[in-house]
Design a protein around this motif. Sequence first.
Motif, PDB file in Angstrom:
ATOM      1  N   ILE A  15       3.467   9.836  -8.066  1.00  0.00           N
ATOM      2  CA  ILE A  15       4.375  10.085  -9.191  1.00  0.00           C
ATOM      3  C   ILE A  15       3.584  10.141 -10.494  1.00  0.00           C
ATOM      4  O   ILE A  15       3.781  11.041 -11.319  1.00  0.00           O
ATOM      5  CB  ILE A  15       5.479   9.008  -9.249  1.00  0.00           C
ATOM      6  CG1 ILE A  15       6.419   9.151  -8.058  1.00  0.00           C
ATOM      7  CG2 ILE A  15       6.256   9.077 -10.560  1.00  0.00           C
ATOM      8  CD1 ILE A  15       7.340   7.965  -7.829  1.00  0.00           C
ATOM      9  N   ASN A  16       2.681   9.174 -10.686  1.00  0.00           N
ATOM     10  CA  ASN A  16       1.874   9.134 -11.908  1.00  0.00           C
ATOM     11  C   ASN A  16       0.972  10.360 -12.020  1.00  0.00           C
ATOM     12  O   ASN A  16       0.791  10.903 -13.109  1.00  0.00           O
ATOM     13  CB  ASN A  16       1.035   7.860 -11.959  1.00  0.00           C
ATOM     14  CG  ASN A  16       1.873   6.648 -12.288  1.00  0.00           C
ATOM     15  OD1 ASN A  16       2.983   6.754 -12.786  1.00  0.00           O
ATOM     16  ND2 ASN A  16       1.338   5.476 -11.997  1.00  0.00           N
ATOM     17  N   LYS A  17       0.421  10.800 -10.881  1.00  0.00           N
ATOM     18  CA  LYS A  17      -0.439  11.981 -10.872  1.00  0.00           C
ATOM     19  C   LYS A  17       0.351  13.207 -11.311  1.00  0.00           C
ATOM     20  O   LYS A  17      -0.125  14.021 -12.109  1.00  0.00           O
ATOM     21  CB  LYS A  17      -1.008  12.191  -9.471  1.00  0.00           C
ATOM     22  CG  LYS A  17      -1.966  13.353  -9.365  1.00  0.00           C
ATOM     23  CD  LYS A  17      -2.521  13.464  -7.964  1.00  0.00           C
ATOM     24  CE  LYS A  17      -3.458  14.647  -7.855  1.00  0.00           C
ATOM     25  NZ  LYS A  17      -3.959  14.829  -6.488  1.00  0.00           N
ATOM     26  N   ASN A  18       1.581  13.317 -10.829  1.00  0.00           N
ATOM     27  CA  ASN A  18       2.453  14.433 -11.194  1.00  0.00           C
ATOM     28  C   ASN A  18       2.759  14.416 -12.685  1.00  0.00           C
ATOM     29  O   ASN A  18       2.699  15.446 -13.354  1.00  0.00           O
ATOM     30  CB  ASN A  18       3.740  14.347 -10.368  1.00  0.00           C
ATOM     31  CG  ASN A  18       4.585  15.580 -10.508  1.00  0.00           C
ATOM     32  OD1 ASN A  18       5.180  15.802 -11.557  1.00  0.00           O
ATOM     33  ND2 ASN A  18       4.636  16.376  -9.460  1.00  0.00           N
ATOM     34  N   ARG A  19       3.076  13.241 -13.209  1.00  0.00           N
ATOM     35  CA  ARG A  19       3.397  13.117 -14.639  1.00  0.00           C
ATOM     36  C   ARG A  19       2.184  13.439 -15.502  1.00  0.00           C
ATOM     37  O   ARG A  19       2.300  14.122 -16.529  1.00  0.00           O
ATOM     38  CB  ARG A  19       3.887  11.704 -14.949  1.00  0.00           C
ATOM     39  CG  ARG A  19       5.283  11.449 -14.440  1.00  0.00           C
ATOM     40  CD  ARG A  19       5.919  10.246 -15.118  1.00  0.00           C
ATOM     41  NE  ARG A  19       7.287  10.086 -14.647  1.00  0.00           N
ATOM     42  CZ  ARG A  19       7.731   9.020 -13.977  1.00  0.00           C
ATOM     43  NH1 ARG A  19       6.920   8.021 -13.713  1.00  0.00           N
ATOM     44  NH2 ARG A  19       8.981   8.953 -13.590  1.00  0.00           N
ATOM     45  N   THR A  74       0.829  -1.210   0.000  1.00  0.00           N
ATOM     46  CA  THR A  74       0.000   0.000   0.000  1.00  0.00           C
ATOM     47  C   THR A  74       0.863   1.260   0.000  1.00  0.00           C
ATOM     48  O   THR A  74       0.515   2.247  -0.654  1.00  0.00           O
ATOM     49  CB  THR A  74      -0.975   0.043   1.193  1.00  0.00           C
ATOM     50  OG1 THR A  74      -0.242  -0.060   2.408  1.00  0.00           O
ATOM     51  CG2 THR A  74      -1.995  -1.064   1.123  1.00  0.00           C
ATOM     52  N   ARG A  75       2.005   1.211   0.696  1.00  0.00           N
ATOM     53  CA  ARG A  75       2.930   2.360   0.678  1.00  0.00           C
ATOM     54  C   ARG A  75       3.500   2.561  -0.719  1.00  0.00           C
ATOM     55  O   ARG A  75       3.570   3.689  -1.217  1.00  0.00           O
ATOM     56  CB  ARG A  75       4.086   2.145   1.671  1.00  0.00           C
ATOM     57  CG  ARG A  75       3.691   2.251   3.134  1.00  0.00           C
ATOM     58  CD  ARG A  75       4.905   2.398   4.033  1.00  0.00           C
ATOM     59  NE  ARG A  75       5.917   1.378   3.854  1.00  0.00           N
ATOM     60  CZ  ARG A  75       5.983   0.223   4.532  1.00  0.00           C
ATOM     61  NH1 ARG A  75       5.039  -0.063   5.434  1.00  0.00           N
ATOM     62  NH2 ARG A  75       6.960  -0.634   4.318  1.00  0.00           N
ATOM     63  N   LYS A  76       3.891   1.476  -1.363  1.00  0.00           N
ATOM     64  CA  LYS A  76       4.456   1.556  -2.715  1.00  0.00           C
ATOM     65  C   LYS A  76       3.431   2.085  -3.711  1.00  0.00           C
ATOM     66  O   LYS A  76       3.752   2.916  -4.567  1.00  0.00           O
ATOM     67  CB  LYS A  76       4.954   0.179  -3.170  1.00  0.00           C
ATOM     68  CG  LYS A  76       6.264  -0.249  -2.540  1.00  0.00           C
ATOM     69  CD  LYS A  76       6.617  -1.679  -2.851  1.00  0.00           C
ATOM     70  CE  LYS A  76       6.903  -1.904  -4.299  1.00  0.00           C
ATOM     71  NZ  LYS A  76       7.343  -3.277  -4.598  1.00  0.00           N
ATOM     72  N   ILE A  77       2.196   1.580  -3.594  1.00  0.00           N
ATOM     73  CA  ILE A  77       1.124   1.998  -4.493  1.00  0.00           C
ATOM     74  C   ILE A  77       0.854   3.497  -4.334  1.00  0.00           C
ATOM     75  O   ILE A  77       0.695   4.217  -5.325  1.00  0.00           O
ATOM     76  CB  ILE A  77      -0.159   1.167  -4.250  1.00  0.00           C
ATOM     77  CG1 ILE A  77       0.050  -0.267  -4.725  1.00  0.00           C
ATOM     78  CG2 ILE A  77      -1.360   1.801  -4.942  1.00  0.00           C
ATOM     79  CD1 ILE A  77      -0.988  -1.246  -4.228  1.00  0.00           C
ATOM     80  N   ALA A  78       0.837   3.969  -3.090  1.00  0.00           N
ATOM     81  CA  ALA A  78       0.587   5.388  -2.840  1.00  0.00           C
ATOM     82  C   ALA A  78       1.694   6.251  -3.431  1.00  0.00           C
ATOM     83  O   ALA A  78       1.427   7.303  -4.037  1.00  0.00           O
ATOM     84  CB  ALA A  78       0.468   5.645  -1.343  1.00  0.00           C
ATOM     85  N   THR A 115       6.177   6.143 -22.195  1.00  0.00           N
ATOM     86  CA  THR A 115       7.281   5.257 -21.805  1.00  0.00           C
ATOM     87  C   THR A 115       7.165   4.848 -20.341  1.00  0.00           C
ATOM     88  O   THR A 115       7.442   3.707 -19.983  1.00  0.00           O
ATOM     89  CB  THR A 115       8.637   5.979 -22.024  1.00  0.00           C
ATOM     90  OG1 THR A 115       8.709   6.397 -23.377  1.00  0.00           O
ATOM     91  CG2 THR A 115       9.802   5.068 -21.714  1.00  0.00           C
ATOM     92  N   LYS A 116       6.752   5.793 -19.503  1.00  0.00           N
ATOM     93  CA  LYS A 116       6.655   5.544 -18.066  1.00  0.00           C
ATOM     94  C   LYS A 116       5.372   4.821 -17.668  1.00  0.00           C
ATOM     95  O   LYS A 116       5.180   4.491 -16.507  1.00  0.00           O
ATOM     96  CB  LYS A 116       6.724   6.873 -17.296  1.00  0.00           C
ATOM     97  CG  LYS A 116       8.002   7.646 -17.515  1.00  0.00           C
ATOM     98  CD  LYS A 116       9.203   6.915 -16.973  1.00  0.00           C
ATOM     99  CE  LYS A 116      10.457   7.742 -17.123  1.00  0.00           C
ATOM    100  NZ  LYS A 116      11.638   7.041 -16.624  1.00  0.00           N
ATOM    101  N   GLY A 117       4.477   4.617 -18.635  1.00  0.00           N
ATOM    102  CA  GLY A 117       3.263   3.862 -18.340  1.00  0.00           C
ATOM    103  C   GLY A 117       2.104   4.700 -17.847  1.00  0.00           C
ATOM    104  O   GLY A 117       1.101   4.158 -17.382  1.00  0.00           O
ATOM    105  N   VAL A 118       2.219   6.013 -17.905  1.00  0.00           N
ATOM    106  CA  VAL A 118       1.124   6.881 -17.481  1.00  0.00           C
ATOM    107  C   VAL A 118       0.041   6.900 -18.547  1.00  0.00           C
ATOM    108  O   VAL A 118      -1.149   6.864 -18.240  1.00  0.00           O
ATOM    109  CB  VAL A 118       1.634   8.317 -17.187  1.00  0.00           C
ATOM    110  CG1 VAL A 118       0.504   9.242 -16.805  1.00  0.00           C
ATOM    111  CG2 VAL A 118       2.675   8.272 -16.082  1.00  0.00           C
ATOM    112  N   LEU A 119       0.469   6.957 -19.805  1.00  0.00           N
ATOM    113  CA  LEU A 119      -0.441   6.892 -20.945  1.00  0.00           C
ATOM    114  C   LEU A 119      -0.083   5.674 -21.787  1.00  0.00           C
ATOM    115  O   LEU A 119       1.076   5.251 -21.790  1.00  0.00           O
ATOM    116  CB  LEU A 119      -0.286   8.120 -21.846  1.00  0.00           C
ATOM    117  CG  LEU A 119      -0.648   9.493 -21.307  1.00  0.00           C
ATOM    118  CD1 LEU A 119      -0.308  10.557 -22.334  1.00  0.00           C
ATOM    119  CD2 LEU A 119      -2.115   9.558 -20.967  1.00  0.00           C
TER     120      LEU A 119
END
Length: 88
Positions: free
Chosen positions: A20-24, A11-15, A63-67
């Motif tokens: 990070i994904n939200k920022n990207r 859960t810590r890792k997911i958060a 590339t980072k998996g966000v999109l």
Amino acid sequence: MANTSSAKKATRKIARRAAINKNRRSRVRTYVRQVEEALASGDKAKAEAAFSAAQPELMRAATKGVLHKNTASRKVSRLAQRVKALSA
């Protein structure tokens, strides 16, 4: 609520990853919005500069998996088409 120590760590890792994904994703939207605003104003030079900044940001997000790769490519293609139409 997580019971095991591994579940708590997960859960810590997911958060952390979600933040990070939200920022990207936010960065991508900002760059795309800048292109949209330049297109709306009709400023060709500003639109091309904004597009050249937005394109690598979109591909980096893919590339980072966000999109998804195809989503990023579609967005780049459509923005390029609109920038080109502005200059024509």
